[in-house]
Scaffold this motif. Structure first.
Motif, PDB file in Angstrom:
ATOM      1  N   VAL A 136       0.936   2.737 -12.622  1.00 16.20           N
ATOM      2  CA  VAL A 136       1.553   3.885 -13.290  1.00 16.20           C
ATOM      3  C   VAL A 136       1.052   3.905 -14.725  1.00 16.20           C
ATOM      4  N   ILE A 137       0.625   5.048 -15.199  1.00 11.79           N
ATOM      5  CA  ILE A 137       0.226   5.171 -16.604  1.00 11.79           C
ATOM      6  C   ILE A 137       1.217   6.093 -17.318  1.00 11.79           C
ATOM      7  N   PRO A 147      -0.417   4.544  -5.848  1.00 16.31           N
ATOM      8  CA  PRO A 147       0.811   4.100  -5.170  1.00 16.31           C
ATOM      9  C   PRO A 147       0.591   2.694  -4.602  1.00 16.31           C
ATOM     10  N   LEU A 148       1.661   2.059  -4.164  1.00 12.17           N
ATOM     11  CA  LEU A 148       1.542   0.707  -3.629  1.00 12.17           C
ATOM     12  C   LEU A 148       0.497   0.652  -2.524  1.00 12.17           C
ATOM     13  N   THR A 149      -0.435  -0.296  -2.633  1.00  8.12           N
ATOM     14  CA  THR A 149      -1.513  -0.401  -1.662  1.00  8.12           C
ATOM     15  C   THR A 149      -2.026  -1.833  -1.594  1.00  8.12           C
ATOM     16  N   THR A 150      -2.596  -2.175  -0.445  1.00  9.30           N
ATOM     17  CA  THR A 150      -3.276  -3.468  -0.315  1.00  9.30           C
ATOM     18  C   THR A 150      -4.774  -3.313  -0.567  1.00  9.30           C
ATOM     19  N   ASP A 151      -5.212  -2.072  -0.797  1.00 10.26           N
ATOM     20  CA  ASP A 151      -6.622  -1.812  -1.092  1.00 10.26           C
ATOM     21  C   ASP A 151      -6.866  -2.078  -2.576  1.00 10.26           C
ATOM     22  N   ILE A 181       9.687   2.303 -10.976  1.00  9.09           N
ATOM     23  CA  ILE A 181      10.841   1.972 -10.129  1.00  9.09           C
ATOM     24  C   ILE A 181      10.867   2.858  -8.889  1.00  9.09           C
ATOM     25  N   SER A 182      10.516   4.126  -9.065  1.00  5.66           N
ATOM     26  CA  SER A 182      10.527   5.052  -7.922  1.00  5.66           C
ATOM     27  C   SER A 182       9.526   4.623  -6.854  1.00  5.66           C
ATOM     28  N   ARG A 183       8.487   3.924  -7.255  1.00  6.35           N
ATOM     29  CA  ARG A 183       7.488   3.443  -6.306  1.00  6.35           C
ATOM     30  C   ARG A 183       7.936   2.169  -5.593  1.00  6.35           C
ATOM     31  N   LEU A 184       8.909   1.483  -6.153  1.00  2.00           N
ATOM     32  CA  LEU A 184       9.343   0.200  -5.604  1.00  2.00           C
ATOM     33  C   LEU A 184      10.714   0.244  -4.925  1.00  2.00           C
ATOM     34  N   LYS A 185      11.534   1.242  -5.232  1.00  4.82           N
ATOM     35  CA  LYS A 185      12.933   1.214  -4.797  1.00  4.82           C
ATOM     36  C   LYS A 185      13.084   1.193  -3.281  1.00  4.82           C
TER      37      LYS A 185
END
Length: 332
Positions: A136-137, A147-151, A181-185
């Protein structure tokens, strides 16, 4: 089954070369030998049919060679292994919230704060291949870059392309944290982490930083906060009619705010005043989060040479019995 077999003394397997050598010697030896009987007239024996003993005369040698091969493999000590693994691994999701405001171009870190932060963050990503990462910037507003990724290749590319001017200027710490937080909640990971890096005071955005901190606490998200910048003043590039000029600007970091957010979420606040200090900060965060991972492996070896040795002895005993009975000769 053979995939799990290894040998304690694998060099002894070279002795198996004795088997083809012995076979070659046996063949050459028997080509030179012909059975003979001293008798006045052998014409009566020419048309006699060969007995089954004549056809089976090589069986004794074959039994010896099979026994030799089995004994050599047994001496090499084949072993199978069984592994019991006890794992207590916590999946970790990490979102980096990075300040890209104009003040991040200050040159108290080399070549500037933003580039130094990008380089250290990239090394951090490379060292954690098993974690999901997000980016996030924020400056005057916030934006999800990854967004959350394993790449991790995507993550590294976006970190490399991160620069000032992508969004309106300012320092919206609350918005940046709230977006992370919105990406992790909704994450199902046991461990959820935000690494928030900034070099200024909250002066923009619509979300109060303390409120964002409470949100992180509510969702069980640890927040590590990093204040980047030297103490006092720092050289900052300023555009003038005469080109880019370096001016000393006052360094203002709301350390009380950052320490409070970290404290209420179970994280930690760090101050990075140089490239080396910033690198040490990420190394410490790396160690703190890796302490959640525990893997214990027990490996047990089982000797497998006993059946081979038993079969070799059985073949030798069979060869001995056949030689003394069925294949008994006048010289025995």
């Amino acid at each position: 089954m053979l995939e799990n077999i290894e040998f304690a003394n694998p060099k002894l397997l070279w002795l198996l070369l004795l088997v083809p050598l012995a076979i070659a010697w046996y063949v050459l030896r028997h080509k030179k030998q012909e059975a003979s009987v001293s008798f006045s007239d052998t014409s009566g024996f020419v048309k006699l049919p060969k007995s089954w003993r004549a056809y089976m005369r090589h069986l004794l040698f074959a039994l010896k060679m099979a026994a030799l091969a089995l004994l050599i493999v047994a001496l090499a000590r084949p072993q199978s292994s069984s592994t019991n693994t006890t794992s207590n691994i916590e999946g970790i999701d990490i979102v980096m919230a990075m300040d890209v405001s104009g003040s991040m171009l200050a040159r108290d870190l080399k070549p500037d704060r933003l580039t130094a932060a990008k380089n250290v963050a990239s090394d951090f990503v490379k060292d954690r291949p098993g974690d999901r990462m997000g980016l996030v910037i924020f400056s005057g507003e916030s934006f999800t870059q990854v967004p959350l990724t394993t790449d991790h290749g995507v993550m590294l590319n976006m970190l490399a392309e991160m620069k000032n001017g992508l969004i309106d200027d300012g320092t919206a710490i609350g918005d940046g944290l709230a977006t992370a937080i919105s990406r992790l909640k909704d994450s199902e990971a046991i461990s959820k982490v935000v690494i928030l890096l900034t070099d200024g005071l909250n002066n923009a955005g619509s979300v109060d930083p303390y409120t964002a901190g409470e949100m992180a606490k509510l969702y069980g998200i640890r927040v590590y906060t990093i204040g980047v910048g030297s103490y006092g003043t720092a050289p900052y590039p300023v555009q003038t009619p005469f080109g880019t000029q370096i001016q000393q600007m006052k360094v203002e970091i709301d350390e009380k705010l950052l320490a409070s957010i970290a404290g209420m979420t179970g994280g930690k606040y760090f101050r990075a005043t140089s490239n080396q200090k910033l690198d040490e900060v990420y190394q410490e965060i790396d160690k703190l989060e890796r302490s959640k991972i525990e893997v214990t492996e027990f490996r047990r070896l089982h000797e497998e040479f006993y059946p081979l040795a038993a079969w070799a002895l059985a073949l030798l005993l069979l060869e001995f019995l056949l030689r003394k009975t069925v294949f008994r000769t006048l010289t025995d």
